[in-house]
Each structure stands twice: as structure tokens, then as C-alpha cells.
Design an enzyme around this catalytic site. Structure first.
Site, PDB file in Angstrom:
ATOM      1  N   CYS A 115       0.853  -1.187   0.000  1.00 12.30           N
ATOM      2  CA  CYS A 115       0.000   0.000   0.000  1.00 12.30           C
ATOM      3  C   CYS A 115       0.890   1.238   0.000  1.00 12.30           C
ATOM      4  O   CYS A 115       1.891   1.272   0.724  1.00 12.30           O
ATOM      5  CB  CYS A 115      -0.905  -0.010   1.235  1.00 12.30           C
ATOM      6  SG  CYS A 115      -2.046   1.395   1.319  1.00 12.30           S
ATOM      7  N   HIS A 158      -9.278  -3.462  -2.615  1.00 12.29           N
ATOM      8  CA  HIS A 158      -8.256  -2.759  -1.832  1.00 12.29           C
ATOM      9  C   HIS A 158      -8.615  -1.279  -1.691  1.00 12.29           C
ATOM     10  O   HIS A 158      -8.499  -0.709  -0.597  1.00 12.29           O
ATOM     11  CB  HIS A 158      -6.884  -2.912  -2.517  1.00 12.29           C
ATOM     12  CG  HIS A 158      -5.752  -2.190  -1.831  1.00 12.29           C
ATOM     13  ND1 HIS A 158      -4.728  -2.827  -1.169  1.00 12.29           N
ATOM     14  CD2 HIS A 158      -5.494  -0.855  -1.722  1.00 12.29           C
ATOM     15  CE1 HIS A 158      -3.890  -1.913  -0.663  1.00 12.29           C
ATOM     16  NE2 HIS A 158      -4.329  -0.712  -0.994  1.00 12.29           N
ATOM     17  N   GLU A 159      -9.104  -0.679  -2.804  1.00  7.30           N
ATOM     18  CA  GLU A 159      -9.444   0.760  -2.765  1.00  7.30           C
ATOM     19  C   GLU A 159     -10.690   1.019  -1.933  1.00  7.30           C
ATOM     20  O   GLU A 159     -10.735   1.956  -1.143  1.00  7.30           O
ATOM     21  CB  GLU A 159      -9.653   1.294  -4.192  1.00  7.30           C
ATOM     22  CG  GLU A 159      -8.441   1.183  -5.100  1.00  7.30           C
ATOM     23  CD  GLU A 159      -7.135   1.545  -4.424  1.00  7.30           C
ATOM     24  OE1 GLU A 159      -6.131   0.842  -4.655  1.00  7.30           O
ATOM     25  OE2 GLU A 159      -7.110   2.513  -3.630  1.00  7.30           O
ATOM     26  N   HIS A 162     -10.107   1.173   1.672  1.00  6.33           N
ATOM     27  CA  HIS A 162      -9.589   2.465   2.151  1.00  6.33           C
ATOM     28  C   HIS A 162     -10.729   3.412   2.533  1.00  6.33           C
ATOM     29  O   HIS A 162     -10.602   4.199   3.465  1.00  6.33           O
ATOM     30  CB  HIS A 162      -8.727   3.150   1.082  1.00  6.33           C
ATOM     31  CG  HIS A 162      -7.288   2.742   1.078  1.00  6.33           C
ATOM     32  ND1 HIS A 162      -6.449   2.871   2.171  1.00  6.33           N
ATOM     33  CD2 HIS A 162      -6.530   2.215   0.094  1.00  6.33           C
ATOM     34  CE1 HIS A 162      -5.244   2.433   1.853  1.00  6.33           C
ATOM     35  NE2 HIS A 162      -5.258   2.028   0.597  1.00  6.33           N
TER      36      HIS A 162
HETATM   37  O1  LIG Z   1      -4.667   2.073  -2.288  1.00  7.33           O
HETATM   38  C1  LIG Z   1      -3.875   2.039  -3.249  1.00  7.33           C
HETATM   39  N1  LIG Z   1      -2.581   1.786  -3.077  1.00  7.33           N
HETATM   40  O2  LIG Z   1      -2.108   1.716  -1.836  1.00  7.33           O
HETATM   41  C2  LIG Z   1      -1.683   1.501  -4.178  1.00  7.33           C
HETATM   42  C3  LIG Z   1      -1.457   0.009  -4.312  1.00  7.33           C
HETATM   43  C4  LIG Z   1      -2.736  -0.690  -4.723  1.00  7.33           C
HETATM   44  C5  LIG Z   1      -2.573  -2.191  -5.031  1.00  7.33           C
HETATM   45  C6  LIG Z   1      -1.900  -3.024  -3.930  1.00  7.33           C
HETATM   46  C7  LIG Z   1      -2.489  -4.423  -4.070  1.00  7.33           C
HETATM   47  C8  LIG Z   1      -3.761  -4.295  -4.826  1.00  7.33           C
HETATM   48  C9  LIG Z   1      -3.936  -2.843  -5.212  1.00  7.33           C
HETATM   49  C10 LIG Z   1      -0.358  -0.179  -5.331  1.00  7.33           C
HETATM   50  O3  LIG Z   1      -0.559   0.123  -6.483  1.00  7.33           O
HETATM   51  N2  LIG Z   1       0.874  -0.625  -4.917  1.00  7.33           N
HETATM   52  N3  LIG Z   1       1.063  -0.986  -3.621  1.00  7.33           N
HETATM   53  C11 LIG Z   1       2.390  -0.733  -3.025  1.00  7.33           C
HETATM   54  C12 LIG Z   1       3.530  -0.719  -3.940  1.00  7.33           C
HETATM   55  C13 LIG Z   1       3.219  -1.327  -5.252  1.00  7.33           C
HETATM   56  C14 LIG Z   1       1.983  -0.732  -5.869  1.00  7.33           C
HETATM   57  C15 LIG Z   1       1.621  -1.533  -7.091  1.00  7.33           C
HETATM   58  O4  LIG Z   1       1.009  -2.571  -6.989  1.00  7.33           O
HETATM   59  N4  LIG Z   1       2.021  -0.942  -8.233  1.00  7.33           N
HETATM   60  C16 LIG Z   1       1.855  -1.444  -9.510  1.00  7.33           C
HETATM   61  C17 LIG Z   1       1.415  -2.733  -9.791  1.00  7.33           C
HETATM   62  C18 LIG Z   1       1.291  -3.111 -11.134  1.00  7.33           C
HETATM   63  C19 LIG Z   1       1.599  -2.217 -12.124  1.00  7.33           C
HETATM   64  C20 LIG Z   1       2.042  -0.943 -11.768  1.00  7.33           C
HETATM   65  N5  LIG Z   1       2.166  -0.576 -10.474  1.00  7.33           N
HETATM   66 NI    NI Z   2      -3.639   1.240  -0.482  1.00 11.82          NI
END
Ligand SMILES: O=CN(O)C[C@@H](CC1CCCC1)C(=O)N1NCCC[C@H]1C(=O)Nc1ccccn1
Ligand code: NI
Length: 188
Positions: A115, A158-159, A162
Site C-alpha cells: 500500500c 483494496h481501494e 480504504h
Molecule cells: O490504495 C492504493 N494503493 O495503496 C496503491 C497500491 C494498490 C494495489 C496493492 C495491491 C492491490 C492494489 C499499489 O498500487 N501498490 N502498492 C504498493 C507498492 C506497489 C503498488 C503496485 O502494486 N504498483 C503497480 C502494480 C502493477 C503495475 C504498476 N504498479
Molecule cells: Ni492502499
């Protein structure tokens, strides 16, 4: 444009609040918020810009993560297979989202979740519904009712968490973080 400094981190009470429903038609501020939430994802998924602005690439961003306790989140799930380059699996700003039904079958990302608001690794499976029916309004106020499965379903859950003050690690089994139920699907 949002930068990492604008992203609120775990420990800030706003991440544990129930967000407020958004009124339509959107105020100018809410329109700007929706735009900025999606812009962050687009910029962060562009390697050059991601590097330039020192962002963590993301596939979703919920309003509480930028300190705004409103029922709004952007989702941009890229299509990673080459042939359909450019057309995302799911892209929208989901406003007042409600999961109206979910599959009995559970699913989890094989590599667990992270996250942008949690600056530490929390290992373990995050069990979620493998498929959901999601109802939401877009920035123009149009109602949508869509069925999602696999990665887009996981991201939306996940969203939406939040917006209800829930963080991914709340779902990880304390005794056995990598507990696998036999009917669970694992999503790569
Ligand atoms: O609430 C929203 N958040 O906290 C951003 C989160 C959301 C995802 C986490 C798991 C399901 C939804 C997020 O995106 N990440 N989590 C932390 C670092 C990595 C990043 C990620 O998965 N990046 C990514 C993945 C594929 C392609 C491009 N980028
Ligand atoms: Ni998140």
C-alpha cells in the site's frame, strides 16, 4: 499533481475513518480531486515520469490516502500482455462505490499486497472475493454496475477498503499469514 509527500501514511487517523459519500453534481474541488487521483496513477505508470517525480507506481489511489475523507478512488489496471498494449484492464474514478455481490470463492495475490500508505512490507496472503459486482458513479454522475474478477477485482476491493478505514494487512491471518484454503484462487 500529487507527489509522494501528499500521500498520507499509516498512523494518520484519516486512514482509519469511514469516508463521506460524495454529492452530485461534483463541486469544482471534487472534479479536481478525481482528476488528480487518476493523474497520479497515469504519471506513476510512465517509467520516465515515475522516475522524474520520484513516485511509487500505483494501480489505485483512494481519496483518504491524500487526506480527503471522501468516497472516491482512482483505479488504473494496466494490461500487461503485449498485444492489447495501451488498453487497460480497468480504468475509472469510482465514486460512492458499493460491492453489491461477491463470489463465495476467495482470491488473493500470490505476492501478497502492499500500500502506498504503508511504508513497510507486511508478508502474507490478503484473502478477498475472487469476483465482485461493483456499483459506482463516475465523475459525470453516471451509474455503473460491473462484474470484475482477478486482478481488477482485487484492486477495487483494496481501494474500497480504504474508504471504510480498512488497510490490507487487517485481512492477513495472524497465526498463518500464508494460510491457503483449498478453494482459494491465486492471482499472479
Ligand atoms: O490504495 C492504493 N494503493 O495503496 C496503491 C497500491 C494498490 C494495489 C496493492 C495491491 C492491490 C492494489 C499499489 O498500487 N501498490 N502498492 C504498493 C507498492 C506497489 C503498488 C503496485 O502494486 N504498483 C503497480 C502494480 C502493477 C503495475 C504498476 N504498479
Ligand atoms: Ni492502499
Amino acid at each position: 499533481m500529487f507527489l509522494m509527500d501528499d500521500i498520507v501514511r499509516d498512523g494518520d487517523p484519516v486512514l482509519r475513518q469511514e469516508a463521506k459519500k460524495v454529492k452530485f453534481p461534483l463541486s469544482a474541488d471534487d472534479k479536481k480531486l478525481a482528476h488528480n487521483l487518476m493523474e497520479y496513477l497515469e504519471v506513476s505508470q510512465n517509467p520516465e515520469l515515475c522516475e522524474k517525480y520520484k513516485l511509487r507506481a500505483g494501480v489505485g489511489l483512494a481519496a483518504p490516502q491524500v487526506g480527503v475523507s471522501k468516497m472516491m478512488a482512482s483505479v488504473l489496471v494496466p494490461n500487461d500482455d503485449e498485444n492489447e498494449k495501451g488498453k487497460p484492464l480497468f480504468k475509472d474514478v469510482i465514486i460512492n462505490p458499493v460491492i453489491v455481490s461477491n463470489s463465495v470463492q476467495r482470491g488473493a495475490l500470490t505476492e501478497g499486497e502492499g500500500c502506498l500508505s504503508v511504508d513497510r512490507d507486511v508478508p502474507g496472503y490478503v484473502p478477498r472475493s475472487a469476483r465482485i459486482t461493483l456499483k459506482y458513479q463516475d465523475v459525470d454522475g453516471n451509474e455503473h454496475k460491473i462484474r470484475l474478477k482477478n486482478y481488477p477485482a482485487i484492486v477495487c476491493q483494496h481501494e474500497i477498503d480504504h474508504l471504510h478505514g480498512i488497510l490490507f494487512y487487517d485481512h492477513i491471518n495472524k497465526d498463518n499469514p500464508f494460510k491457503r484454503d483449498d478453494d482459494e484462487v491465486f492471482i499472479y
